[in-house]
Scaffold this active site. Structure first.
Site, mmCIF file in Angstrom:
data_model
loop_
_atom_site.group_PDB
_atom_site.id
_atom_site.type_symbol
_atom_site.label_atom_id
_atom_site.label_comp_id
_atom_site.label_asym_id
_atom_site.label_seq_id
_atom_site.Cartn_x
_atom_site.Cartn_y
_atom_site.Cartn_z
ATOM 1 N N GLU A 45 0.801 -1.233 0.000
ATOM 2 C CA GLU A 45 0.000 0.000 0.000
ATOM 3 C C GLU A 45 0.830 1.277 0.000
ATOM 4 O OE1 GLU A 45 -2.708 -0.413 3.304
ATOM 5 O OE2 GLU A 45 -3.690 -2.160 2.431
ATOM 6 N N GLU B 131 -6.120 -10.635 -1.217
ATOM 7 C CA GLU B 131 -6.846 -10.492 0.061
ATOM 8 C C GLU B 131 -8.355 -10.473 -0.175
ATOM 9 O OE1 GLU B 131 -5.401 -7.158 2.383
ATOM 10 O OE2 GLU B 131 -3.308 -7.571 1.889
HETATM 11 C C1 XIL Z 1 -5.932 -6.318 8.534
HETATM 12 C C2 XIL Z 1 -6.200 -7.491 9.450
HETATM 13 O O1 XIL Z 1 -7.098 -8.356 8.810
HETATM 14 C C3 XIL Z 1 -6.781 -7.014 10.763
HETATM 15 O O2 XIL Z 1 -6.918 -8.094 11.672
HETATM 16 C C4 XIL Z 1 -5.894 -5.930 11.358
HETATM 17 O O3 XIL Z 1 -6.497 -5.421 12.527
HETATM 18 C C5 XIL Z 1 -5.651 -4.827 10.358
HETATM 19 O O4 XIL Z 1 -5.119 -5.359 9.160
HETATM 20 N N1 XIL Z 1 -4.848 -4.655 3.821
HETATM 21 C C6 XIL Z 1 -3.808 -5.440 4.248
HETATM 22 C C7 XIL Z 1 -3.992 -6.312 5.434
HETATM 23 O O5 XIL Z 1 -2.768 -5.503 3.576
HETATM 24 O O6 XIL Z 1 -2.802 -6.502 6.143
HETATM 25 C C8 XIL Z 1 -5.070 -5.803 6.352
HETATM 26 O O7 XIL Z 1 -5.263 -6.769 7.378
HETATM 27 C C9 XIL Z 1 -6.334 -5.545 5.579
HETATM 28 C C10 XIL Z 1 -6.101 -4.510 4.504
#
Ligand code: XIL
Length: 444
Positions: A244, A353
Site C-alpha cells: 500500500e 486479500e
Molecule cells: C488487517 C487485518 O485483517 C486485521 O486483523 C488488522 O487489525 C488490520 O489489518 N490490507 C492489508 C492487510 O494488507 O494486512 C489488512 O489486514 C487488511 C487490509
C-alpha cells in the site's frame, strides 16, 4: 489418423506450445538459452515415454494428468541445474504445466474425475494456488477452524503475525513463535506460505517514530527485512515486500513515514534487501483499489515498470480485492486488461486479500448471497483465464472471523458461514476453477 499418429501429433503440438510459452520468460534471464534447451529435452523425453506406453489418446490424456507433478518437477530441476532459478521460474512453470495439461485434456475431449473436490484439489488442477489469511491463535483454539483451513487451502498468509509491530515489537527482539506455528503447519500440510508484509505504514511498532535521522530508519529497515526474510528463507515462498505505498488517487507515492524520511528509493531498497536475504523468494508489491484499470493501477504499472528497468528484483503484483457488493457486476474486461498488462511485463499477479462485503445490498438473504457468489466466481474466472495469474488468497475464510466486521461494520464477506458451512460463494469459486478444465467431481 490412427490413435498412435493422433497421439504423436498431440505430443508435438504440446511441445511446440510449451516451448512457445516458456521462451519469452526464459529469454529474459542470463541462462535462458541453456535452460530452454535442457527443459525442452527433459520434457520431450518424458512425454515420449508416456506416449509410448499409451495405446490411444485418452490414455495419454490420463497419463498427462496423473504425471503433472513429475512434469513440473522436470522443469524445475532443469531450471535449478541452470543455477538461475527463483520461485518466479517455479511459479511460472507450475502454472504453464498445469494449465497446458488441462488445455490438452480439454482439447482431447477427455475429462478427468476428481475424487476429492475441496478447493485445494480443484485449484491445483487449474494451476492456481488457493490460500487464506490465517491466525495462529484460532488454529490452536478451534479444531474446526484448523481442519477447514487445511482441508480447503494449499496456501496460507499470516493475517497479522508477520507484520512489523507484532513480530519485532522491540528493536531486535523478535516474536517469531506465532508465525513459526503457521509456517510449520504449512510445511506439514503441503501449503505454500506468502509472508505479509515487510514494509507498510500500518501496524508498526511505536519505536519507529523515534528512528531519526533517516540513516537510523534505513538501518532499522535493513535489519528488519534481513532478519525476517532470513529467518524464513526456503520456507516462505513469496513475500509482500511493500504494501500500500501508493496514494489512493494514484497521484504518487503515499507520504508515509518511510517515504518522508527515505524518499521514493525506499521501495527499491526493500526489494533488494529481501532478495539478498532469500534469493529464491518470489517478491511482490501489494495494494488495494488497483484491481481494475484506473488511475491508481496506472501509477502502480508505471512504478513497477520503472523498478524492472532499474533491475530491481520485483517478480509480481498482488491485487487485494476487498470488494463491497453494490449491485453492479464485476467489470471483467477491465480486470483482465489490468492483470494482463502486468503479466506482459514478465510479472506474475495474484489476488491477495479477497473478500466480498454484502452489507450494502438490499433484498433478501438468498439474493445477497447469490450476488456475492457471482462476484467471487467472476473474479476467479478472470484469474483462471490468464496464464500468469497464479494464486488467489481470501482474507480469512469463515464469516465468524473477518476484519470487515470490526473495520466497516457487521458483514458476511467470506466463503464459509459462522458454523463453517460452505456458502454459495464457495461453490462459485469452485465452479470458476472447474469451468476452466475438463474435471468432474465424483465426491458427494
Ligand atoms: C488487517 C487485518 O485483517 C486485521 O486483523 C488488522 O487489525 C488490520 O489489518 N490490507 C492489508 C492487510 O494488507 O494486512 C489488512 O489486514 C487488511 C487490509
Amino acid at each position: 489418423m490412427g490413435d498412435a499418429a493422433a497421439t504423436q501429433a498431440r505430443v508435438d503440438a504440446f511441445l511446440a506450445e510449451v516451448t512457445a510459452r516458456l521462451r519469452p520468460t526464459l529469454d529474459k534471464s542470463a541462462c535462458a538459452g541453456a535452460k530452454l534447451g535442457a527443459t525442452g529435452t527433459a520434457v520431450r523425453s518424458l512425454l515420449w515415454k508416456w506416449a509410448g506406453s499409451a495405446t490411444h489418446a485418452s490414455q495419454l490424456t490420463a497419463q498427462l494428468t496423473i504425471r503433472r507433478k513429475a512434469l513440473t518437477s522436470a522443469f524445475s530441476k532443469v531450471e535449478d541445474a541452470g543455477g538461475c532459478a527463483t520461485n518466479v521460474d517455479a511459479v511460472r512453470t507450475q502454472v504453464f504445466v498445469d494449465r497446458l495439461v488441462a488445455d490438452i485434456v480439454a482439447a482431447f475431449g477427455g475429462s478427468v474425475a476428481l475424487s476429492a473436490c475441496e478447493l485445494r484439489q480443484v485449484a491445483q488442477v487449474a494451476g492456481i494456488a488457493v490460500g487464506a489469511a490465517l491466525a495462529p491463535t484460532l488454529i490452536a483454539a478451534e479444531p474446526l477452524y484448523a481442519d477447514t483451513a487445511v482441508r480447503e487451502f494449499n496456501a496460507l498468509t499470516p493475517e497479522n503475525v508477520m507484520k512489523w509491530g507484532p513480530i519485532e515489537p522491540t528493536p531486535g527482539v523478535w516474536n517469531f513463535a506465532p508465525a513459526d506455528a503457521l509456517v510449520d503447519l504449512a510445511a506439514a500440510q503441503g501449503m505454500q506460505v506468502k509472508g505479509h508484509t515487510l514494509v507498510w505504514h500500518s501496524q508498526l511498532p511505536n519505536y519507529i517514530n523515534f528512528l531519526t535521522p533517516p540513516a537510523m530508519l534505513r538501518s532499522f529497515m535493513e535489519e528488519h527485512i534481513s532478519t525476517l526474510v532470513g529467518h524464513y528463507r526456503g520456507r516462505v515462498f513469496a513475500w509482500d515486500v511493500v504494501n500500500e505505498a501508493v496514494a489512493d488517487d494514484g497521484s504518487g507515492l503515499r507520504p508515509t513515514y518511510f517515504f518522508n524520511q527515505l524518499g521514493p528509493g525506499y521501495i527499491a531498497d526493500a526489494f533488494r534487501l529481501a532478495h539478498a536475504a532469500d534469493p529464491h523468494a518470489l517478491l511482490l508489491y501489494n495494494d488495494y483499489n488497483a484491481e481494475f484499470v484506473n488511475s491508481k493501477s496506472d501509477y502502480i504499472y508505471g512504478m513497477v515498470q520503472q523498478l524492472l528497468s532499474d533491475g530491481v528484483p520485483i517478480h509480481g503484483v498482488g491485487l487485494q480485492m476487498h470488494v463491497t457488493a453494490n449491485g453492479s457486476p464485476v467489470n471483467q474486461p477491465s480486470l483482465a486488461a489490468n492483470i494482463q498488462r502486468f503479466v506482459n511485463l514478465g510479472l506474475v499477479v495474484n489476488i491477495s486479500e479477497m473478500d466480498v462485503g454484502i452489507r450494502a445490498l438490499m433484498g433478501d438473504q438468498a439474493s445477497k448471497l447469490a450476488e456475492q457468489r457471482q462476484i467471487y466466481q467472476d473474479v476467479i474466472a478472470v484469474c483462471r483465464s490468464i496464464v500468469g495469474c497464479h494464486a488467489v488468497t481470501f482474507w480469512g475464510f469463515t464469516d465468524k472471523y473477518s476484519w470487515i466486521d470490526s473495520t466497516f461494520g457487521p458483514d458476511e464477506p467470506l466463503l464459509f458461514d459462522d458454523a463453517y458451512n460452505a456458502k454459495p460463494a464457495y461453490f462459485g469459486v469452485r465452479e470458476a476453477f472447474f469451468n476452466s478444465g475438463p474435471f468432474i467431481c465424483l465426491a458427494p
